[in-house]
Enzyme design. Structure first.
Site, PDB file in Angstrom:
ATOM      1  N   PHE A   1      -3.567   0.128   7.937  1.00 48.13           N
ATOM      2  CA  PHE A   1      -2.577   0.354   8.328  1.00 48.13           C
ATOM      3  C   PHE A   1      -2.177   1.822   9.202  1.00 48.13           C
ATOM      4  O   PHE A   1      -1.423   2.102   9.612  1.00 48.13           O
ATOM      5  CB  PHE A   1      -1.938   0.808   6.696  1.00 48.13           C
ATOM      6  N   GLU A   2      -3.394   2.439   9.184  1.00 53.67           N
ATOM      7  CA  GLU A   2      -3.379   3.713   9.698  1.00 53.67           C
ATOM      8  C   GLU A   2      -3.509   3.782  11.231  1.00 53.67           C
ATOM      9  O   GLU A   2      -2.635   4.139  11.932  1.00 53.67           O
ATOM     10  CB  GLU A   2      -4.373   5.031   9.498  1.00 53.67           C
TER      11      GLU A   2
ATOM     12  N   LYS B   1      15.088   5.772   4.462  1.00 57.61           N
ATOM     13  CA  LYS B   1      16.009   5.696   4.388  1.00 57.61           C
ATOM     14  C   LYS B   1      17.405   6.471   3.352  1.00 57.61           C
ATOM     15  O   LYS B   1      16.211   6.973   2.520  1.00 57.61           O
ATOM     16  CB  LYS B   1      17.135   4.491   4.002  1.00 57.61           C
TER      17      LYS B   1
ATOM     18  N   THR C   1      -7.984   3.327   7.866  1.00 60.02           N
ATOM     19  CA  THR C   1      -7.795   2.048   7.349  1.00 60.02           C
ATOM     20  C   THR C   1      -6.574   1.160   8.454  1.00 60.02           C
ATOM     21  O   THR C   1      -6.884   1.813   9.779  1.00 60.02           O
ATOM     22  CB  THR C   1      -7.218   2.436   6.050  1.00 60.02           C
TER      23      THR C   1
ATOM     24  N   GLU D   1      -6.357   7.204  -7.324  1.00 58.91           N
ATOM     25  CA  GLU D   1      -6.625   6.914  -5.762  1.00 58.91           C
ATOM     26  C   GLU D   1      -5.182   5.878  -6.355  1.00 58.91           C
ATOM     27  O   GLU D   1      -4.867   4.934  -6.844  1.00 58.91           O
ATOM     28  CB  GLU D   1      -7.042   6.000  -4.689  1.00 58.91           C
TER      29      GLU D   1
ATOM     30  N   GLU E   1      -3.168   0.141  -8.389  1.00 57.21           N
ATOM     31  CA  GLU E   1      -2.513  -0.670  -6.631  1.00 57.21           C
ATOM     32  C   GLU E   1      -0.952  -1.952  -7.476  1.00 57.21           C
ATOM     33  O   GLU E   1      -1.757  -2.705  -8.571  1.00 57.21           O
ATOM     34  CB  GLU E   1      -3.415  -1.886  -6.382  1.00 57.21           C
TER      35      GLU E   1
ATOM     36  N   ASP F   1       2.056   9.057   7.637  1.00 58.13           N
ATOM     37  CA  ASP F   1       2.627   9.230   8.619  1.00 58.13           C
ATOM     38  C   ASP F   1       3.916   9.336   8.466  1.00 58.13           C
ATOM     39  O   ASP F   1       4.539   9.928  10.110  1.00 58.13           O
ATOM     40  CB  ASP F   1       2.145   8.008   9.582  1.00 58.13           C
TER      41      ASP F   1
ATOM     42  N   ASP G   1       4.835   4.928   0.124  1.00 58.53           N
ATOM     43  CA  ASP G   1       6.106   4.475   0.519  1.00 58.53           C
ATOM     44  C   ASP G   1       6.848   5.532   0.953  1.00 58.53           C
ATOM     45  O   ASP G   1       6.965   5.889   0.264  1.00 58.53           O
ATOM     46  CB  ASP G   1       6.453   3.305  -0.213  1.00 58.53           C
TER      47      ASP G   1
ATOM     48  N   ASN H   1       2.352   1.158 -13.637  1.00 57.17           N
ATOM     49  CA  ASN H   1       2.630   1.802 -12.529  1.00 57.17           C
ATOM     50  C   ASN H   1       1.829   3.308 -12.864  1.00 57.17           C
ATOM     51  O   ASN H   1       1.798   3.798 -13.965  1.00 57.17           O
ATOM     52  CB  ASN H   1       3.815   2.193 -13.541  1.00 57.17           C
TER      53      ASN H   1
END
Length: 309
Positions: free
Chosen positions: A289-290, A180, A287, A101, A126, A212, A176, A153
């Site tokens: 966040f979602e 923009k 989660t 993940e 992460e 999303d 992420d 990374n």
């Protein structure tokens, strides 16, 4: 989810702060099956403060070399030193399917999946140290022996820590979006990254994604769908009136979610006749966040691709 940007953004005009992306002149061994280390590609993340509160620092120190992989750094503190490898069978004490993940955040999704599937092993990647510390704390608290954490990374982890076909599944949930236009080049999923994922998955291997952001969803669907190495498992499904993309475009839900004036499209412009959106993956727990994304009216786009022979 992948760590979000903040004021600690590196100066990408300096090659030392760039995510490798084309060819590394030092990585030229013709017998090495790994793709060239990335070079001069903008990083897909920006590190926030890495300071840990005392409790998390204690957890970090105790887990380093155990649940938390002790990865020697290259030029950056998120890069992987050339030549570093992991013997995964020795690391987990068994041979089992490995799920990677990318952008695990504090570990809600991966911890839930690991608890539900003890027969599988998981690597959570992460780059945000406090998030990784929370993840490690969660793993220890829940007694999960089938999860390891890499603070590095992601492209370099895939390139250097895995042999071809060694990963059963790759998950990227809510990366992420860099919404923009001038920042779109920082998005993780691009043509080069697709090649990296293809290398570590065997024929029949699975790549699951969720976002999303409708624009990023379309980009991922198009780029991965155009690759001869992947097949959209749900090609043509949830199209037209049933497509979440049609709904987003009809009402400009992305703009509304950001408090901006919406610019909805007419139905003939908004209609998504391609579809290809997967049903929600049962193993992807909702989660925090979602939940917040849904609360402001955003729609979730799931994609599932299969590695072709």
């Amino acid at each position: 989810m992948t760590s979000q940007p903040d004021i600690s953004q590196p100066d990408t005009s300096d090659p030392k702060n760039s995510d490798p992306g084309n060819t590394d002149p030092e990585h030229t061994d013709p017998g090495d099956s790994r793709p060239p280390l990335p070079m001069r590609r903008p990083l897909s993340f920006v590190r926030r403060s890495n300071r840990l509160k005392p409790s998390y620092q204690r957890t970090w120190d105790a887990a380093l070399g155990e649940e938390l992989l002790d990865i020697p750094h290259g030029e950056r503190d998120t890069s992987v030193a050339d030549g570093f490898r992991v013997d995964w069978a020795a690391e987990f004490g068994r041979t089992a399917p490995i799920i990677v993940e990318i952008g695990s955040g504090s570990g809600e999704a991966v911890a839930h999946a690991a608890a539900a599937s003890p027969e599988k092993d998981f690597l959570a990647i992460e780059v945000y140290k406090p998030g990784a510390a929370q993840l490690v704390s969660r793993i220890r608290r829940e007694g999960l022996s089938n999860v390891r954490v890499a603070v590095a990374n992601a492209p370099e982890v895939l390139d250097q820590l895995f042999a071809p076909g060694q990963v059963a599944e790759v998950w990227i949930f809510f990366p992420d979006p860099w919404h923009k236009k001038k920042h779109n080049k920082r998005r993780l999923v691009d043509a080069g990254f697709i090649e990296r994922v293809a290398r570590v998955l065997p024929a029949g291997g699975v790549w699951r994604l969720a976002t999303d952001w409708s624009g990023y969803a379309v980009q991922m669907r198009s780029l991965i769908g155009a690759s001869s190495q992947f097949r959209n498992l749900h090609a043509g499904e949830r199209a037209g009136d049933d497509s979440p993309l049609t709904e987003v475009r009809l009402h400009d839900l992305d703009a509304i979610s950001m408090g901006k004036e919406p610019a909805p499209l007419e139905l003939h412009q908004a209609r998504d006749d391609d579809g290809g959106w997967a049903p929600r993956f049962d193993g992807r727990v909702q989660t925090d966040f979602e939940t917040k994304a849904l609360a402001v009216g955003r729609r979730i786009f799931d994609l599932t691709f299969i590695r072709e022979p």
